[in-house]
Design an enzyme around this catalytic site. Structure first.
Site, PDB file in Angstrom:
ATOM      1  N   ARG A 271     118.224  13.580  28.916  1.00 54.66           N
ATOM      2  CA  ARG A 271     117.776  13.159  27.579  1.00 54.66           C
ATOM      3  C   ARG A 271     118.247  11.719  27.451  1.00 54.66           C
ATOM      4  O   ARG A 271     119.455  11.447  27.347  1.00 54.66           O
ATOM      5  CB  ARG A 271     118.378  14.044  26.494  1.00 54.66           C
ATOM      6  CG  ARG A 271     118.153  13.468  25.118  1.00 54.66           C
ATOM      7  CD  ARG A 271     118.359  14.486  24.018  1.00 54.66           C
ATOM      8  NE  ARG A 271     117.274  15.448  23.990  1.00 54.66           N
ATOM      9  CZ  ARG A 271     117.067  16.301  22.990  1.00 54.66           C
ATOM     10  NH1 ARG A 271     117.876  16.331  21.953  1.00 54.66           N
ATOM     11  NH2 ARG A 271     116.049  17.133  23.016  1.00 54.66           N
TER      12      ARG A 271
ATOM     13  N   HIS B 132     108.376  14.077  24.699  1.00 52.98           N
ATOM     14  CA  HIS B 132     109.242  15.276  24.739  1.00 52.98           C
ATOM     15  C   HIS B 132     108.426  16.429  25.336  1.00 52.98           C
ATOM     16  O   HIS B 132     108.076  17.392  24.658  1.00 52.98           O
ATOM     17  CB  HIS B 132     109.705  15.601  23.316  1.00 52.98           C
ATOM     18  CG  HIS B 132     110.880  16.533  23.251  1.00 52.98           C
ATOM     19  ND1 HIS B 132     111.535  17.026  24.365  1.00 52.98           N
ATOM     20  CD2 HIS B 132     111.524  17.084  22.177  1.00 52.98           C
ATOM     21  CE1 HIS B 132     112.522  17.823  23.972  1.00 52.98           C
ATOM     22  NE2 HIS B 132     112.534  17.879  22.661  1.00 52.98           N
TER      23      HIS B 132
ATOM     24  N   GLN C 169     109.476  20.291  25.168  1.00 52.20           N
ATOM     25  CA  GLN C 169     109.290  20.861  23.836  1.00 52.20           C
ATOM     26  C   GLN C 169     107.849  21.345  23.661  1.00 52.20           C
ATOM     27  O   GLN C 169     107.599  22.466  23.205  1.00 52.20           O
ATOM     28  CB  GLN C 169     109.596  19.803  22.759  1.00 52.20           C
ATOM     29  CG  GLN C 169     109.316  20.285  21.353  1.00 52.20           C
ATOM     30  CD  GLN C 169     110.239  21.410  20.937  1.00 52.20           C
ATOM     31  OE1 GLN C 169     111.449  21.277  21.051  1.00 52.20           O
ATOM     32  NE2 GLN C 169     109.698  22.519  20.446  1.00 52.20           N
TER      33      GLN C 169
ATOM     34  N   ASP D 180     107.462  16.927  12.345  1.00 53.49           N
ATOM     35  CA  ASP D 180     108.771  16.658  12.951  1.00 53.49           C
ATOM     36  C   ASP D 180     109.536  15.759  11.989  1.00 53.49           C
ATOM     37  O   ASP D 180     108.967  15.230  11.011  1.00 53.49           O
ATOM     38  CB  ASP D 180     108.563  15.973  14.324  1.00 53.49           C
ATOM     39  CG  ASP D 180     109.864  15.791  15.102  1.00 53.49           C
ATOM     40  OD1 ASP D 180     110.878  16.430  14.753  1.00 53.49           O
ATOM     41  OD2 ASP D 180     109.859  15.000  16.068  1.00 53.49           O
TER      42      ASP D 180
ATOM     43  N   CYS E   2     109.705  21.333  15.876  1.00 57.68           N
ATOM     44  CA  CYS E   2     110.571  21.468  17.057  1.00 57.68           C
ATOM     45  C   CYS E   2     112.031  21.657  16.697  1.00 57.68           C
ATOM     46  O   CYS E   2     112.818  22.094  17.528  1.00 57.68           O
ATOM     47  CB  CYS E   2     110.379  20.270  17.973  1.00 57.68           C
ATOM     48  SG  CYS E   2     110.966  18.707  17.265  1.00 57.68           S
TER      49      CYS E   2
ATOM     50  N   ARG F 137     111.819  27.652  24.090  1.00 58.10           N
ATOM     51  CA  ARG F 137     112.368  26.569  24.915  1.00 58.10           C
ATOM     52  C   ARG F 137     113.028  27.171  26.161  1.00 58.10           C
ATOM     53  O   ARG F 137     112.894  26.646  27.264  1.00 58.10           O
ATOM     54  CB  ARG F 137     113.409  25.754  24.129  1.00 58.10           C
ATOM     55  CG  ARG F 137     112.870  24.932  22.969  1.00 58.10           C
ATOM     56  CD  ARG F 137     111.901  23.851  23.414  1.00 58.10           C
ATOM     57  NE  ARG F 137     112.446  22.967  24.426  1.00 58.10           N
ATOM     58  CZ  ARG F 137     113.246  21.916  24.180  1.00 58.10           C
ATOM     59  NH1 ARG F 137     113.568  21.607  22.948  1.00 58.10           N
ATOM     60  NH2 ARG F 137     113.695  21.154  25.166  1.00 58.10           N
TER      61      ARG F 137
HETATM   62  N1   CP Z   1     113.837  20.368  19.682  1.00 57.32           N
HETATM   63  C1   CP Z   1     114.856  19.867  20.396  1.00 57.32           C
HETATM   64  O1   CP Z   1     114.691  19.211  21.415  1.00 57.32           O
HETATM   65  O2   CP Z   1     116.080  20.178  19.885  1.00 57.32           O
HETATM   66  P1   CP Z   1     117.467  19.578  20.358  1.00 57.32           P
HETATM   67  O3   CP Z   1     117.498  18.137  19.943  1.00 57.32           O
HETATM   68  O4   CP Z   1     118.482  20.404  19.626  1.00 57.32           O
HETATM   69  O5   CP Z   1     117.578  19.707  21.840  1.00 57.32           O
HETATM   70  N1  NVA Z   2     111.488  13.246  17.310  1.00 57.38           N
HETATM   71  C1  NVA Z   2     112.804  13.813  17.341  1.00 57.38           C
HETATM   72  C2  NVA Z   2     112.809  15.079  18.126  1.00 57.38           C
HETATM   73  C3  NVA Z   2     114.123  15.804  18.142  1.00 57.38           C
HETATM   74  C4  NVA Z   2     114.119  17.014  18.994  1.00 57.38           C
HETATM   75  C5  NVA Z   2     113.780  12.811  17.933  1.00 57.38           C
HETATM   76  O1  NVA Z   2     113.420  12.130  18.917  1.00 57.38           O
HETATM   77  O2  NVA Z   2     114.886  12.690  17.425  1.00 57.38           O
END
Ligand code: CP
Ligand code: NVA
Length: 324
Positions: A125, A152, A155, A243, A282, A310
């Site tokens: 990440r 992402h 997701q 989101d 998500c 997930r």
């Molecule tokens: N939806 C998602 O990716 O959640 P986290 O940020 O908790 O991993």
């Molecule tokens: N769009 C959000 C998704 C979190 C899972 C972010 O990038 O923070």
């Protein structure tokens, strides 16, 4: 079940061969057939439960370890990848970047080469998509995108699985995205093309998805409409998705909240969708901002199935990555 894994293992992939690892970087990078096989495997993984049967596991998984690097916080991605590796029979290592030398200036390239000598896959990440791409360039093992500022994909694979559980095959259906044209929205755009459904996005003009993703969809002749009117996007849709208005790493929260206020998903907006429409998010969700409490907790909301999936989608993605 075994036939799904056999198919997964021999899936034709332009990006993969015996010598190049199977990376999972973006939905756009994989062909529709491979993606369909991964989703079918995700459905099978869910059915199989905690103890993944041998037929669904990649060969030699008991000797494989996945390193998970986090430059940003995470609950779902962190836990589901770790548990997915355990349920498949392998091992996982969660690495916060500040605990690594990476956090104090060791290069991504060197980190990639060192990790490639210890572990068998890397999920990252990353703050910047460029970090993911640098890792891919230098790693000799599969790399998985666990979210960047651009996309992402893991997701949205879980989201496709969730949609299909509730409403059947997603091909030919309609999904509405309301809110920020962010990283998750971009993966939905990729998915619309590869899985063959219509995607209508409603976002403030200043927060339209980035040009690169829009150009890709146009090139691929996807059924993706981008506008500013939430009601138009949602009208008759099978699924409404939103989101957070402020993604990780963004600093202009005040400005965004103002721009996005007309894009909150509430019961009135949901009533414009198809009668049996589902609502997805998500998570983490900010009640009273991008979505009202009654929609998030209401009968159309499938957010916790989505979160659970997930885990199952991750197992299918990992099985594919390790399946060569
Ligand atoms: N939806 C998602 O990716 O959640 P986290 O940020 O908790 O991993
Ligand atoms: N769009 C959000 C998704 C979190 C899972 C972010 O990038 O923070």
């Amino acid at each position: 079940m075994s036939s799904i894994m056999n198919e997964l293992e021999k899936a034709p992939q332009s990006m993969t061969s015996q010598t190049s690892p199977r990376h999972f970087l973006d939905i756009a990078d994989l062909d529709s057939k491979t993606l369909r096989r991964i989703i079918d495997a995700a459905h099978a993984m869910k059915k199989a439960g905690k103890r993944v049967p041998k037929e669904l596991r990649p060969k030699g998984i008991e000797d494989l370890v996945l390193a998970m690097i986090f430059e940003k916080p995470s609950t779902r991605t962190r836990v589901s990848f770790d548990v997915a590796m355990r349920q498949l029979g392998g091992g996982g290592l969660v690495l916060n970047h500040t605990d690594l030398q990476l956090g104090r200036g060791e290069s991504v390239a060197d980190t990639a080469r060192v990790l490639s000598r210890y572990v068998d896959g890397i999920m990252i990440r990353a703050n910047a998509h460029a970090t993911l791409m640098e890792l891919v360039k230098c790693a000799t093992i599969p790399v998985i995108n666990g979210l960047t500022e651009k996309s992402h994909p893991c997701q949205v694979m879980a989201d496709i699985q969730t949609f299909e559980e509730h409403l059947g095959p997603i091909r030919g259906k309609t999904v509405a995205w309301v809110g920020d044209g962010n990283n998750v929205a971009v993966s939905w755009m990729h998915a619309a093309v590869r899985f063959g459904f219509e995607l209508r996005l409603a976002c403030p003009k200043a927060l339209f998805p980035e040009d690169e993703a829009v150009a890709w969809v146009i090139r691929e002749k996807g059924r993706v409409e981008i506008g500013t009117d939430p009601e138009r996007a949602v009208k008759g849709a099978d699924c409404v998705v939103t989101d957070t208005w402020v993604s990780m790493g963004q600093s202009d929260a005040g400005k965004r909240k103002k721009m996005l206020a007309p894009y909150a998903v509430d019961a009135k907006l949901m009533s414009k969708a198809a009668k049996n429409a589902i609502f997805m998010h998500c998570l983490p969700a900010y009640r009273g901002h991008e979505v009202t409490e009654d929609v998030l907790e209401g009968p159309q909301s499938v957010i916790f199935d989505e979160a659970e999936n997930r885990l199952h989608a991750q197992k299918a993605i990992l099985a594919w990555c390790f399946g060569a």
